[in-house]
Design an enzyme around this catalytic site. Structure first.
Site, mmCIF file in Angstrom:
data_model
loop_
_atom_site.group_PDB
_atom_site.id
_atom_site.type_symbol
_atom_site.label_atom_id
_atom_site.label_comp_id
_atom_site.label_asym_id
_atom_site.label_seq_id
_atom_site.Cartn_x
_atom_site.Cartn_y
_atom_site.Cartn_z
ATOM 1 N N GLY A 13 -73.729 -7.075 -35.122
ATOM 2 C CA GLY A 13 -73.568 -6.645 -36.521
ATOM 3 C C GLY A 13 -73.758 -5.144 -36.698
ATOM 4 N N ARG A 17 -76.977 -2.641 -44.509
ATOM 5 C CA ARG A 17 -78.058 -2.272 -45.422
ATOM 6 C C ARG A 17 -78.903 -1.099 -44.923
ATOM 7 N NH1 ARG A 17 -79.812 -8.474 -45.676
ATOM 8 N NH2 ARG A 17 -78.532 -8.411 -43.797
ATOM 9 N N GLY A 84 -69.768 -13.280 -38.509
ATOM 10 C CA GLY A 84 -70.975 -14.013 -38.898
ATOM 11 C C GLY A 84 -71.733 -14.566 -37.696
ATOM 12 N N GLU A 161 -79.202 -19.822 -47.592
ATOM 13 C CA GLU A 161 -79.338 -18.371 -47.639
ATOM 14 C C GLU A 161 -79.788 -17.938 -49.034
ATOM 15 O OE1 GLU A 161 -78.926 -16.129 -44.872
ATOM 16 O OE2 GLU A 161 -79.312 -18.157 -44.160
ATOM 17 N N ARG A 340 -93.316 22.189 -21.016
ATOM 18 C CA ARG A 340 -92.024 21.929 -21.666
ATOM 19 C C ARG A 340 -91.204 20.902 -20.906
ATOM 20 N NH1 ARG A 340 -87.342 25.383 -22.070
ATOM 21 N NH2 ARG A 340 -88.482 27.168 -21.265
ATOM 22 N N LYS A 358 -92.707 25.730 -17.709
ATOM 23 C CA LYS A 358 -91.461 24.970 -17.551
ATOM 24 C C LYS A 358 -91.057 24.964 -16.090
ATOM 25 C CE LYS A 358 -87.625 26.300 -16.948
ATOM 26 N NZ LYS A 358 -86.332 26.977 -16.766
HETATM 27 C C1 UD1 Z 1 -80.092 -14.226 -40.797
HETATM 28 C C2 UD1 Z 1 -80.025 -15.707 -41.214
HETATM 29 C C3 UD1 Z 1 -81.180 -15.985 -42.168
HETATM 30 C C4 UD1 Z 1 -82.494 -15.633 -41.515
HETATM 31 C C5 UD1 Z 1 -82.488 -14.192 -41.022
HETATM 32 C C6 UD1 Z 1 -83.716 -13.925 -40.187
HETATM 33 C C7 UD1 Z 1 -77.665 -16.297 -41.156
HETATM 34 C C8 UD1 Z 1 -76.452 -16.559 -41.970
HETATM 35 N N1 UD1 Z 1 -78.769 -15.964 -41.849
HETATM 36 O O1 UD1 Z 1 -79.865 -13.458 -41.964
HETATM 37 O O2 UD1 Z 1 -81.187 -17.350 -42.522
HETATM 38 O O3 UD1 Z 1 -83.549 -15.835 -42.442
HETATM 39 O O4 UD1 Z 1 -81.336 -13.946 -40.200
HETATM 40 O O5 UD1 Z 1 -83.793 -12.595 -39.789
HETATM 41 O O6 UD1 Z 1 -77.634 -16.433 -39.959
HETATM 42 N N2 UD1 Z 1 -74.805 -10.653 -35.969
HETATM 43 C C9 UD1 Z 1 -73.804 -10.739 -35.008
HETATM 44 N N3 UD1 Z 1 -72.533 -10.990 -35.402
HETATM 45 C C10 UD1 Z 1 -72.192 -11.193 -36.687
HETATM 46 C C11 UD1 Z 1 -73.225 -11.115 -37.668
HETATM 47 C C12 UD1 Z 1 -74.516 -10.858 -37.280
HETATM 48 O O7 UD1 Z 1 -74.053 -10.566 -33.820
HETATM 49 O O8 UD1 Z 1 -71.007 -11.429 -36.956
HETATM 50 C C13 UD1 Z 1 -76.184 -10.343 -35.537
HETATM 51 C C14 UD1 Z 1 -76.742 -9.094 -36.196
HETATM 52 O O9 UD1 Z 1 -76.444 -7.940 -35.414
HETATM 53 C C15 UD1 Z 1 -78.225 -9.388 -36.268
HETATM 54 C C16 UD1 Z 1 -78.304 -10.900 -36.309
HETATM 55 O O10 UD1 Z 1 -77.032 -11.388 -35.937
HETATM 56 O O11 UD1 Z 1 -78.896 -8.896 -35.140
HETATM 57 C C17 UD1 Z 1 -78.662 -11.410 -37.700
HETATM 58 O O12 UD1 Z 1 -77.687 -10.932 -38.630
HETATM 59 P P1 UD1 Z 1 -78.128 -10.365 -40.042
HETATM 60 O O13 UD1 Z 1 -76.905 -9.907 -40.739
HETATM 61 O O14 UD1 Z 1 -79.245 -9.438 -39.904
HETATM 62 O O15 UD1 Z 1 -78.616 -11.730 -40.733
HETATM 63 P P2 UD1 Z 1 -79.602 -11.872 -41.956
HETATM 64 O O16 UD1 Z 1 -78.890 -11.561 -43.205
HETATM 65 O O17 UD1 Z 1 -80.866 -11.166 -41.691
HETATM 66 CA CA CA Z 2 -81.536 -9.672 -40.167
#
Ligand code: UD1
Ligand code: CA
Length: 501
Positions: A13, A17, A84, A161, A340, A358
């Site tokens: 991801g 945010r 996702g 969620e 250094r 250094k």
């Molecule tokens: C997610 C969970 C939530 C949980 C929270 C805990 C889901 C839908 N929600 O939300 O229930 O409480 O984590 O921290 O799973 N990522 C990918 N590929 C993607 C999307 C995300 O690899 O397509 C990875 C991100 O890089 C991250 C992790 O998955 O490291 C979690 O994604 P993030 O978007 O942070 O999920 P949350 O909204 O925190």
């Molecule tokens: Ca997260």
């Protein structure tokens, strides 16, 4: 058996945010990228030899993330586009060897997770025979996390969620950590049935829980003993919090191991730093990177050590900077010194205030106590480098070496114009600009001879005073106008004249 379990870390991801140009999992806490903390917690499980069965799903800035995790022995799977968490796990599933029967799935943005907690999750999953087991936690403020929905009998029915919570679900305090154990067969059967019916139009891994239950599969949840362990990083504020918690954890581990930390809350100590027993760390110190500190050292207030290696009984006085350098046993450095890069301070040497070193070796017992620059220099043992000595190592194009032998006395204010060699036992007169090699045991004087001119200073003062008096004298017209109101004689000037005699 050894290849039965694989770990999949989701790290593809962007981390919208955080409002960053860098992928979220590359942001650092306690001196390490977030994802590196997670890979390490998994590696310490010890099941997957050298992390060979740890797979990281990469996507956003894939090359940079790959570089970090492959360096820790993990493999990577590309997820592009990032649709996702459910989609991410589906990509990993395709890459995993067939021998893998069970998956530990972890988010790459939750660096506080402990190996023992993962072990407990795996054990519960194995004993229960669940299709999925979730690590959950009770957070005082669950905002931002998915919530665990249980039936009246207490069985886990699903994860909702934050944005999809029904009014009556707002009071749910048990959150989803995003860490789970799944049977591979369950994932293979149901991942394809995830939909994107949510505000982000993503495939949510969390929706899988209700699908499993709908099929009559068993789902369990085990509560993390310490809720901080599941904290994820979605915002800069959360990054700061996680960094502080890792720092506190590190400080507590060091104190438990026999290190004295004064005001540990003022310190920043990276995860990989090691400190020996009975070392004292004063307030405001930063210990970064792979810094290793011996026993019985003292690290003075407000010093910063990065990739520093210190022997036993080293004293670092306050406000000292040590980067990528070594300080051997019994040596002291500072206050206000700067090692250094590639400084190698040998046993019992003393580097004092406002000294910069250094790429130089400073031999055993050698002293450079005040206002000195040593660059590209090799200094032998028991040598004294006087105050204000400077190695002129840079000629505008090249860096040139200076070599100073053992038992040398370098007088204060010496400039050593490199390349130059000073033989052992030599003596350099203060204020010299040394441009030629100095043979062993020789005296080098490289400055112009002093000339004293008798009375010169007094004469100069008199001339200056006379010139000033002339300037202070008002112009003629003003003098005539004032003459009526003023005494003829000016006492101030008369007094001055008397003083001169
Ligand atoms: C997610 C969970 C939530 C949980 C929270 C805990 C889901 C839908 N929600 O939300 O229930 O409480 O984590 O921290 O799973 N990522 C990918 N590929 C993607 C999307 C995300 O690899 O397509 C990875 C991100 O890089 C991250 C992790 O998955 O490291 C979690 O994604 P993030 O978007 O942070 O999920 P949350 O909204 O925190
Ligand atoms: Ca997260």
């Amino acid at each position: 058996m050894p290849s039965e379990l694989a770990t999949v870390i989701l790290a593809a991801g962007k981390g919208t945010r955080l409002k960053s140009d860098f992928a979220k999992v590359l942001h650092q806490a306690a001196g390490l990228p977030l994802v590196a903390h997670v890979v390490r917690a998994v590696t310490a499980l010890g099941r997957a030899r050298a992390g060979a069965l740890t797979w990281v799903v990469v996507g956003h800035q894939a090359d940079l993330v790959r570089h970090v995790v492959e360096g820790l022995g993990a493999r990577t799977v590309l997820q592009r586009p990032q649709l996702g968490t459910g989609h991410a796990v589906a990509q990993a599933l395709r890459a995993l060897p067939r021998s893998v029967r069970r998956l530990l799935v972890l988010p790459g943005d939750a660096p506080l997770i402990r190996t023992e907690t993962l072990r407990a999750l795996l054990a519960l999953h194995q004993q229960s025979g669940n299709a999925a087991t979730i690590l959950s936690a009770r957070l005082p403020d669950p905002a931002g996390y998915g919530r665990i929905v249980r039936s009246e009998s207490g069985s886990v029915e699903g994860i909702v969620e934050q944005k999809q919570l029904q009014p009556e679900q707002r009071g749910l305090l048990e959150v989803n950590s995003g860490m789970y154990c799944f049977e591979r067969a369950t994932l293979a059967a149901l991942l394809g049935r995830l939909g994107r019916d949510n505000p982000h139009r993503e495939y949510y891994l969390t929706d899988l829980i209700a699908l499993i239950r709908g099929q009559g599969g068993a789902v369990g949840a085990c509560l993390a003993p310490d809720p901080d362990e599941i904290l994820g990083v979605n915002t800069r504020a959360e990054l700061a919090r996680v960094d502080a918690l890792l720092g506190r954890r590190k400080a507590e581990a060091l104190m438990a191991a026999g290190v004295t930390l004064y005001q540990p809350e003022t310190l920043a100590i990276d995860a990989d730093v090691s400190v020996g027993v009975d070392t004292v760390v004063e307030r405001g110190v930063e210990l970064r990177g792979a810094t290793r500190i011996g026993r019985r050292c003292r690290i003075g207030a407000f010093s910063i050590l990065e990739n520093a290696v210190l022997g036993d009984d080293v004293i670092i006085r306050p406000h000292t900077l040590v980067f990528n350098s070594r300080v051997a046993a019994g040596a002291s450095v500072g206050p206000f010194a700067h090692l250094r890069d590639a400084a190698d301070i040998r046993q019992r040497a003393r580097i004092g205030n406002y000294v910069e070193v250094k790429k130089s070796v400073v031999g055993e017992n050698t002293k450079a106590q005040h206002l000195t620059y040593l660059g590209d220099a090799t200094v032998g043992r028991d040598t004294n480098i006087g105050a204000g000595t400077i190695t002129c190592n840079y000629d505008g194009v090249n860096k040139n070496p200076t070599s100073i032998g053992d038992y040398v006395f370098v007088g204060s204010g010496t400039e050593l114009v490199a390349p130059v060699r000073v033989g052992s036992g030599a003596y350099i007169a203060a204020g010299s600009t040394v441009t030629e090699n100095v043979p062993p045991d020789a005296l080098a004087i490289a400055r112009s001879r002093q000339l004293n001119k008798a009375g010169w200073a007094r004469t100069r003062r008199q001339k200056l005073a006379a010139a000033k008096a002339l300037k202070d004298e008002p112009p003629m017209g003003v003098r005539l106008a004032n003459a009526r109101h003023r005494p003829a004689k000016r006492p101030r000037k008369a007094a001055l004249r008397r003083r001169r005699k």
